[in-house]
Design a protein around this motif. Structure first.
Motif, PDB file in Angstrom:
ATOM      1  N   LEU A 166     -36.946 -11.858  13.004  1.00  0.00           N
ATOM      2  CA  LEU A 166     -37.953 -11.942  11.711  1.00  0.00           C
ATOM      3  C   LEU A 166     -37.728 -10.767  10.870  1.00  0.00           C
ATOM      4  O   LEU A 166     -37.839 -10.682   9.680  1.00  0.00           O
ATOM      5  CB  LEU A 166     -39.271 -11.978  12.366  1.00  0.00           C
ATOM      6  N   LYS A 167     -37.647  -9.406  11.465  1.00  0.00           N
ATOM      7  CA  LYS A 167     -37.405  -8.329  10.724  1.00  0.00           C
ATOM      8  C   LYS A 167     -36.082  -8.403   9.716  1.00  0.00           C
ATOM      9  O   LYS A 167     -36.131  -8.357   8.513  1.00  0.00           O
ATOM     10  CB  LYS A 167     -37.186  -7.061  11.635  1.00  0.00           C
ATOM     11  N   ARG A 177     -42.925  -3.525   5.713  1.00  0.00           N
ATOM     12  CA  ARG A 177     -43.416  -2.253   6.402  1.00  0.00           C
ATOM     13  C   ARG A 177     -44.159  -2.661   7.545  1.00  0.00           C
ATOM     14  O   ARG A 177     -43.836  -1.919   8.660  1.00  0.00           O
ATOM     15  CB  ARG A 177     -43.873  -1.511   5.522  1.00  0.00           C
ATOM     16  N   GLY A 178     -45.046  -3.406   7.641  1.00  0.00           N
ATOM     17  CA  GLY A 178     -45.769  -3.795   8.942  1.00  0.00           C
ATOM     18  C   GLY A 178     -44.810  -4.173   9.844  1.00  0.00           C
ATOM     19  O   GLY A 178     -44.963  -3.967  11.073  1.00  0.00           O
ATOM     20  N   LEU A 179     -43.722  -4.954   9.484  1.00  0.00           N
ATOM     21  CA  LEU A 179     -42.767  -5.643  10.480  1.00  0.00           C
ATOM     22  C   LEU A 179     -41.999  -4.637  11.060  1.00  0.00           C
ATOM     23  O   LEU A 179     -41.607  -4.603  12.023  1.00  0.00           O
ATOM     24  CB  LEU A 179     -42.050  -6.756   9.718  1.00  0.00           C
ATOM     25  N   LEU A 180     -41.286  -3.723  10.210  1.00  0.00           N
ATOM     26  CA  LEU A 180     -40.398  -2.730  10.693  1.00  0.00           C
ATOM     27  C   LEU A 180     -41.033  -1.468  11.238  1.00  0.00           C
ATOM     28  O   LEU A 180     -40.454  -1.022  12.098  1.00  0.00           O
ATOM     29  CB  LEU A 180     -39.632  -2.352   9.352  1.00  0.00           C
ATOM     30  N   VAL A 181     -42.179  -0.941  10.660  1.00  0.00           N
ATOM     31  CA  VAL A 181     -42.664   0.242  11.295  1.00  0.00           C
ATOM     32  C   VAL A 181     -43.726   0.114  12.308  1.00  0.00           C
ATOM     33  O   VAL A 181     -43.850   0.707  13.148  1.00  0.00           O
ATOM     34  CB  VAL A 181     -43.252   0.980  10.115  1.00  0.00           C
TER      35      VAL A 181
END
Length: 320
Positions: free
Chosen positions: A286-287, A259-263
């Motif tokens: 990376l996502k 979630r931290g990577l995508l959002v």
């Protein structure tokens, strides 16, 4: 005097005793009507659309995870990798936060599934026995919790008052029992295991606990597989509970890291300007790689329980 053909009489008697087969079992082709053909065609079209809706995004994610950062950022990747590279997976597997989150997710999934199965069987088995006094009222109370709940804030206050915040137990206990899974287990125990099995075990002097452990559970493998798969998927994909109850990064599951990577676009901090620019360049790659890593465990686990899951779909549909 006429002779009697004994073998012919036996053969004729066997033919008269054989059950009649329906036309489908004899291989006779039943003529389809126009409405049947239209229905089958519409079903195939609809299923094909559903397959494409699920498959094409998955192919795009896998292709993007194997493509170069420049190809991904420029939008040149569709369903096939461009300039194949494993840089995204190298970065993902070399990221301490992702590895730590993956290990936490594995722990929460395994431990949570075991706790949930034990709790579900402990509730469902007594409620399936007609000898339990007040079982209808207890069952109604269990179903009531599925229809009405206190909400997020009361649940958070309960977890806080029990001292479970920022502990692994906060991911294992609050939602350990699913009412729907309990209902499925009750129906299975009532309809799929004959009363004669219980009676035979009781005549042999077995206690209820021994009947459950040595008789019921071995016969309930389809049920256990279905319920375990439900709980495992729910636990593996859970991030909202972690968002509420966990502040310590060392306890957060992979889904919260994802979630931290995508959002939030969090690709890590630290290092010089060149390192930060490089991280920004491979952020999208990376996502995609992390999404694939988060999906693979469930894809690997499913074939091992698929045969039981297929049987479990019809739990309670046919008695006996």
């Amino acid at each position: 005097m006429t002779t009697i053909d004994t073998e012919a009489l036996i053969t004729a008697a066997e033919k008269t005793r054989r059950p009649r087969r329906d036309p489908l079992s004899r291989g006779v082709k039943v003529k389809e009507t126009r409405a049947d053909r239209v229905f089958v065609f519409a079903a195939y079209v609809l299923l094909t659309v559903f397959l494409l809706v699920v498959l094409l995004p998955l192919l795009n994610i896998v292709a993007s995870s194997l493509s170069s950062p420049q190809a991904v950022s420029s939008g040149r990747v569709l369903f096939w990798p461009v300039d194949i590279t494993f840089l995204g997976y190298q970065e993902a597997l070399g990221n301490p936060a992702i590895l730590r989150g993956f290990g936490n997710s594995v722990f929460y999934t395994v431990a949570g599934t075991l706790i949930s199965i034990a709790g579900t069987v402990a509730i469902a088995y007594p409620l399936s026995r007609t000898q339990l006094f007040g079982r209808k009222a207890i069952t109604a109370g269990v179903v009531f919790t599925m229809l009405f709940s206190g909400g997020v804030i009361p649940l958070y206050l309960v977890v806080q008052s029990l001292g479970l915040l920022d502990t692994r137990w906060a991911m294992l206990l609050p939602n350990a029992i699913g009412v729907w899974q309990v209902i499925i287990a009750i129906v299975f125990f009532r309809t799929s295991i004959p009363d004669e099995v219980y009676e035979a075990a009781q005549l042999d002097g077995a206690s209820e606990l021994r009947i459950l452990w040595t008789v019921v559970l071995p016969l309930a493998k389809p049920l256990l597989a279905v319920v375990a798969l439900m709980y495992a998927i729910m636990q593996w994909n859970s991030y909202f509970d972690a968002l509420l109850y966990l502040r310590d990064a060392d306890l957060q599951p992979l889904q919260l890291v994802l979630r931290g990577l995508l959002v939030l676009g969090d690709v890590g901090s630290g290092g010089d300007v060149t390192e930060q620019l490089r991280r920004r360049e491979i952020a999208d790659l990376l996502k995609y790689s992390t999404v694939v890593i988060a999906t693979v465990p469930m894809l690997i686990a499913y074939p091992f329980v698929a045969k039981y899951f297929t049987k479990g779909i019809m739990i309670g549909a046919v008695k006996g």
